[in-house]
Design a protein around this motif. Sequence first.
Motif, PDB file in Angstrom:
ATOM      1  N   ILE A 103       0.845  -1.280   0.094  1.00 22.44           N
ATOM      2  CA  ILE A 103      -0.066  -0.083  -0.168  1.00 22.44           C
ATOM      3  C   ILE A 103       0.847   1.262   0.232  1.00 22.44           C
ATOM      4  O   ILE A 103       2.074   1.219   0.564  1.00 22.44           O
ATOM      5  CB  ILE A 103      -0.852  -0.028   1.184  1.00 22.44           C
ATOM      6  N   VAL A 104       0.263   2.216  -0.779  1.00 21.52           N
ATOM      7  CA  VAL A 104       1.362   3.323  -0.979  1.00 21.52           C
ATOM      8  C   VAL A 104       0.715   4.642  -0.193  1.00 21.52           C
ATOM      9  O   VAL A 104      -0.548   4.967  -0.184  1.00 21.52           O
ATOM     10  CB  VAL A 104       1.568   3.820  -2.291  1.00 21.52           C
ATOM     11  N   GLU A 105       1.777   5.473   0.255  1.00 18.87           N
ATOM     12  CA  GLU A 105       1.119   6.884   0.888  1.00 18.87           C
ATOM     13  C   GLU A 105       0.274   6.713   1.645  1.00 18.87           C
ATOM     14  O   GLU A 105      -0.529   7.362   2.091  1.00 18.87           O
ATOM     15  CB  GLU A 105       0.937   7.713  -0.306  1.00 18.87           C
ATOM     16  N   VAL A 106       0.652   5.953   2.862  1.00 19.48           N
ATOM     17  CA  VAL A 106      -0.277   5.674   4.160  1.00 19.48           C
ATOM     18  C   VAL A 106       0.776   5.979   5.503  1.00 19.48           C
ATOM     19  O   VAL A 106       1.568   4.971   5.532  1.00 19.48           O
ATOM     20  CB  VAL A 106      -0.929   4.301   4.144  1.00 19.48           C
ATOM     21  N   SER A 107       0.415   6.675   6.154  1.00 15.68           N
ATOM     22  CA  SER A 107       1.373   7.100   7.296  1.00 15.68           C
ATOM     23  C   SER A 107       0.940   6.171   8.521  1.00 15.68           C
ATOM     24  O   SER A 107      -0.069   5.557   8.617  1.00 15.68           O
ATOM     25  CB  SER A 107       1.224   8.453   7.674  1.00 15.68           C
ATOM     26  N   ARG A 108       1.830   6.194   9.417  1.00 15.29           N
ATOM     27  CA  ARG A 108       1.917   5.426  10.641  1.00 15.29           C
ATOM     28  C   ARG A 108       0.671   5.502  11.643  1.00 15.29           C
ATOM     29  O   ARG A 108      -0.130   4.499  11.934  1.00 15.29           O
ATOM     30  CB  ARG A 108       2.888   5.442  11.399  1.00 15.29           C
ATOM     31  N   PRO A 109      -0.093   6.685  11.740  1.00 18.76           N
ATOM     32  CA  PRO A 109      -1.150   6.881  12.591  1.00 18.76           C
ATOM     33  C   PRO A 109      -2.206   6.249  12.075  1.00 18.76           C
ATOM     34  O   PRO A 109      -3.433   5.866  12.548  1.00 18.76           O
ATOM     35  CB  PRO A 109      -1.420   8.345  12.618  1.00 18.76           C
ATOM     36  N   LEU A 163      -5.767  26.585   6.997  1.00 20.48           N
ATOM     37  CA  LEU A 163      -4.589  26.900   7.156  1.00 20.48           C
ATOM     38  C   LEU A 163      -3.738  26.233   6.270  1.00 20.48           C
ATOM     39  O   LEU A 163      -2.783  26.526   5.588  1.00 20.48           O
ATOM     40  CB  LEU A 163      -3.980  27.161   8.449  1.00 20.48           C
ATOM     41  N   VAL A 164      -3.908  24.631   6.289  1.00 19.74           N
ATOM     42  CA  VAL A 164      -3.093  24.010   5.483  1.00 19.74           C
ATOM     43  C   VAL A 164      -3.980  23.019   4.841  1.00 19.74           C
ATOM     44  O   VAL A 164      -5.199  22.434   5.329  1.00 19.74           O
ATOM     45  CB  VAL A 164      -2.366  22.978   6.588  1.00 19.74           C
ATOM     46  N   GLY A 165      -3.614  22.769   3.597  1.00 20.63           N
ATOM     47  CA  GLY A 165      -4.393  21.901   2.650  1.00 20.63           C
ATOM     48  C   GLY A 165      -3.952  22.042   1.134  1.00 20.63           C
ATOM     49  O   GLY A 165      -3.160  22.882   1.106  1.00 20.63           O
ATOM     50  N   PRO A 166      -4.450  21.087   0.191  1.00 16.70           N
ATOM     51  CA  PRO A 166      -4.099  21.591  -1.167  1.00 16.70           C
ATOM     52  C   PRO A 166      -4.620  22.817  -1.434  1.00 16.70           C
ATOM     53  O   PRO A 166      -5.657  23.528  -0.995  1.00 16.70           O
ATOM     54  CB  PRO A 166      -5.132  20.783  -1.738  1.00 16.70           C
ATOM     55  N   ARG A 167      -3.935  23.652  -2.698  1.00 19.37           N
ATOM     56  CA  ARG A 167      -4.374  24.868  -3.130  1.00 19.37           C
ATOM     57  C   ARG A 167      -5.810  24.875  -3.431  1.00 19.37           C
ATOM     58  O   ARG A 167      -5.914  23.832  -4.448  1.00 19.37           O
ATOM     59  CB  ARG A 167      -3.219  25.591  -4.238  1.00 19.37           C
ATOM     60  N   LEU A 173       2.001  14.793  -3.641  1.00 22.89           N
ATOM     61  CA  LEU A 173       2.064  15.359  -2.236  1.00 22.89           C
ATOM     62  C   LEU A 173       0.617  15.905  -1.806  1.00 22.89           C
ATOM     63  O   LEU A 173       0.516  15.695  -0.588  1.00 22.89           O
ATOM     64  CB  LEU A 173       2.943  16.793  -2.607  1.00 22.89           C
ATOM     65  N   ASP A 174      -0.091  16.355  -2.582  1.00 21.27           N
ATOM     66  CA  ASP A 174      -1.511  16.716  -2.183  1.00 21.27           C
ATOM     67  C   ASP A 174      -2.251  15.580  -1.686  1.00 21.27           C
ATOM     68  O   ASP A 174      -3.093  15.694  -0.736  1.00 21.27           O
ATOM     69  CB  ASP A 174      -2.320  17.567  -3.232  1.00 21.27           C
ATOM     70  N   LEU A 175      -2.226  14.350  -2.440  1.00 18.57           N
ATOM     71  CA  LEU A 175      -2.995  13.347  -2.118  1.00 18.57           C
ATOM     72  C   LEU A 175      -2.387  12.729  -0.891  1.00 18.57           C
ATOM     73  O   LEU A 175      -3.140  12.190  -0.058  1.00 18.57           O
ATOM     74  CB  LEU A 175      -2.863  12.304  -3.381  1.00 18.57           C
ATOM     75  N   ARG A 176      -1.054  12.537  -0.786  1.00 18.40           N
ATOM     76  CA  ARG A 176      -0.600  12.209   0.708  1.00 18.40           C
ATOM     77  C   ARG A 176      -1.062  13.041   1.595  1.00 18.40           C
ATOM     78  O   ARG A 176      -1.482  12.346   2.693  1.00 18.40           O
ATOM     79  CB  ARG A 176       1.064  12.477   0.342  1.00 18.40           C
ATOM     80  N   TYR A 177      -1.229  14.135   1.500  1.00 18.89           N
ATOM     81  CA  TYR A 177      -1.641  15.007   2.763  1.00 18.89           C
ATOM     82  C   TYR A 177      -3.471  14.733   2.798  1.00 18.89           C
ATOM     83  O   TYR A 177      -3.397  14.547   3.978  1.00 18.89           O
ATOM     84  CB  TYR A 177      -1.724  16.735   2.293  1.00 18.89           C
ATOM     85  N   VAL A 178      -3.934  14.689   1.873  1.00 15.42           N
ATOM     86  CA  VAL A 178      -5.386  14.359   1.916  1.00 15.42           C
ATOM     87  C   VAL A 178      -5.603  13.154   2.498  1.00 15.42           C
ATOM     88  O   VAL A 178      -6.523  12.858   3.625  1.00 15.42           O
ATOM     89  CB  VAL A 178      -5.896  14.287   0.740  1.00 15.42           C
ATOM     90  N   ASP A 179      -4.657  12.076   2.475  1.00 13.40           N
ATOM     91  CA  ASP A 179      -4.991  10.685   3.123  1.00 13.40           C
ATOM     92  C   ASP A 179      -4.408  10.579   4.346  1.00 13.40           C
ATOM     93  O   ASP A 179      -5.012   9.704   5.349  1.00 13.40           O
ATOM     94  CB  ASP A 179      -4.211   9.578   2.335  1.00 13.40           C
ATOM     95  N   ASN A 180      -3.324  11.354   4.724  1.00 12.65           N
ATOM     96  CA  ASN A 180      -2.787  11.282   6.097  1.00 12.65           C
ATOM     97  C   ASN A 180      -2.743  12.384   7.032  1.00 12.65           C
ATOM     98  O   ASN A 180      -1.871  12.541   8.045  1.00 12.65           O
ATOM     99  CB  ASN A 180      -1.221  11.057   5.617  1.00 12.65           C
TER     100      ASN A 180
END
Length: 508
Positions: free
Chosen positions: A282-288, A429-433, A477-484
């Motif tokens: 699985i890709v782009e899934v962070s530990r939490p 404040l933080v998110g995709p443009r 990078l945007d999708l990584r942020y949205v998922d994690n």
Amino acid sequence: MTVTADGVHRHTDDVDERRRPARQPRRSWASPQPFIRRVTPFNTPDALTSAWATVGKDYARTSALSDGMLALAVGALSLLPAHGLTLGVVLWASLGSIAFAGLVLVFGGYRPDHLGDGPGELQAVLRAGLALAASLMAVAYLLQLMVPRLAVVVGIPVLLVLALGQRHLHRTRLHRDRTAGAGMRRTLVVGDAASSARLVGDLVLAPHHGYLPVGVCLAERDRGALEGVPVLGGLADVVQVVADHAVETVVVSGSELSGDALRRLSWALGRAGAQLVVAPDIVEVSRPRLTVRPTAGLSLLEVEVGAPRHRLLVKSVLDRTFGFLLLMAASPVIGAAALAVATTSPGGAFYRQERVGLDGTTFTMWKLRSMYIDAEERRRALLEKSDRDGLMFKMREDPRVTRVGRILRRYSVDELPQLINVVLGDMSLVGPRPPLLSEVSQYADPVGRRLHVRPGVTGLWQVSGRADLSWDESVRLDLRYVDNWSVAMDLTILWKTGRAVVRGSGAY
């Protein structure tokens, strides 16, 4: 069950596993001696001193000492106005410093797997600070002690800022050393050629995580190297290669090793003194987002597929609160910039544009005008000269940008009015443009996932290169942020945004 020529009973899958291609002497992974002990240039007594373990101990020791000293200093200064310099003040400050360092330890702030990990360390320090504040209030209530409010309201926030700043400096130095090749874990990658090549490439591109690929063991025959890393053997050679090359971590990728074979490999690596890491497919899934669920003798990996409501509520409250405070603090800058824009070029000082927000809803985004008023008409003629691939239009020497606008853009001052959108709830404040309607109409299905969260004033790709990144890298990078995304990640991105803005890197 199969009986081999030497009279040993083995399961069929064990025999099949040991019949795989091999270059080294064969040993059963389930035996008491899964490898032959022999001296090579990599496993001499001098070479066996783990640089990674040494660096890890030094990092944890320095961080704990710094946390304790900072807590001692802040605690003493918080108590001095009310009590003066007394033995009691010194004792209470000392207890507070020990308690803070102990709480960071409890929350995993000194664990080896958090070594140089920004979000993990950030969360541990923040939780320790909150726990210390709660403990002080509980002690004051239960023992009827007069704990100065200054120590809780001011002292702990100051302590957290200083502790996080110290960690940042230490982590930056660690990442720089790792990039230069110091303090790395000797790593062996195991699996099929395709998955191993991807994994080796990822590890080589991110040396700050501390993994140094020294070799690969593949299921395929006759390969000399993979992504510049030598192929040291087949799957049956893994444990012997670990012993011969003083490997500290074995990373298994793909599906060539699984089930009982992977279990036996863990036994053998335990005897060889190496760690086993399995890279899930699985890709782009962070530990939490990952939780191991022991079920029916299996270790099931559960992936969180949606953000909990309490996290969404915390993010919304932080956005509105910090957004309002930042807007108040930035008002003089916005006012001065607006005056400069209005007096140096025709048109209004502010620019409003329809953008796409959460789940495809539209809103009006505010910016300081950095271009001439006919910029939209001139954009069509400049599309072929874009410095960016994909859907996003950017030019380093955009003729539509005014002289004042270049200064505003370099330091992102033109983005400050978007804090109004944050306070109104249109943005975070933080998110995709926030994209344009014309861009969204051309989105491929995966790219539309960017709209699953509120757009942000800043984001992960802005602190990873800003306008210098390709379209595909920005989307990734945007999708990584949205998922994690998490509150800790948001705070980290805000910190990095400040550095990027001050340096003016990647902005034009």
